[in-house]
Design an enzyme around this catalytic site. Structure first.
Site: not given
Length: 224
Positions: A110, A122
């Site tokens: 974001k 991951h």
């Protein structure tokens, strides 16, 4: 880290990002955070149609990139050449994913710039942050982008604090940085080029380039 060492040119090789021409107009990298959305829109509009597929109004995906069907692409996203966006990745909004970068399973992005060859492969959260060329975040490592007291974030240098004026500010991570598994980069962290962060670290403040961060108060220089 001194104040002068937190500037963009000390942390990043701007030739390794589509946002390089925008970033070079700034002094400190966090000054870019309020503008990532508009930059992506401007960069995207200029991308060659023969190389990039446009998905909706504000998403551009290079035709050589591999995007898994289960990945979510929100608004204002650019995915560069040969990048890989894996199963259940969540690109929420305002994300520039560089050439050859990897965004992995259940990773959330974001308001970020990932330079070329960045790996967040991951279970990572990267928000309101910039990751430099070939930076790698180990499994489960995250950026924390809001202080618990909700006050504006400051960058703590050895010469005093730099006011950012930002409530949301994750981490500025330089080129070639390795962040160990399960680590947290707290709000306002700046990590210099070619650093290693030990696994399970809680990083605060600034880390000089060519350093190994073992724990708070124990940072040693690399033997080059």
């Amino acid at each position: 880290m001194k104040k002068a060492e937190t500037v963009i040119n000390c942390l990043y090789d701007l030739s390794h990002s589509l946002a390089g021409s925008y970033l070079k107009e700034l002094t400190y990298p966090w000054e870019a955070l309020p503008h990532i959305k508009e930059w992506i829109e401007a960069i995207g509009a200029a991308l060659p149609e023969e190389e990039y597929e446009r998905r909706g109004e504000t998403v551009w995906v290079h035709k050589t990139a591999k995007v898994f069907p289960s990945a979510y692409l929100g608004d204002h996203i650019i995915i560069g050449k040969d990048a890989e966006v894996r199963h259940c990745a969540f690109l929420r909004a305002n994300a520039l994913v560089g050439e050859g970068a990897v965004v992995g399973n259940s990773t959330e992005l974001k308001n970020v710039i990932l330079f070329d060859k960045v790996q967040v492969p991951h279970y990572n959260y990267v928000g309101d942050s910039i990751l430099g060329y070939k930076a790698h975040m180990g499994a489960g490592s995250i950026t924390s982008n809001v202080k618990s007291d909700k006050l504006l974030v400051k960058v703590h240098t050895e010469e005093g604090d730099l006011e950012t004026g930002l409530k949301k500010f994750g981490a500025m991570v330089g080129d070639m940085v390795e962040v160990g598994c399960g680590s947290i980069l707290n709000p306002g962290v700046v990590v210099g080029r070619n650093c290693n962060i030990y696994p399970l670290s809680s990083v605060r403040g600034c880390v000089d380039e060519n350093s190994i961060y073992k724990r708070q108060g124990e940072i040693v220089g690399k033997t080059l």
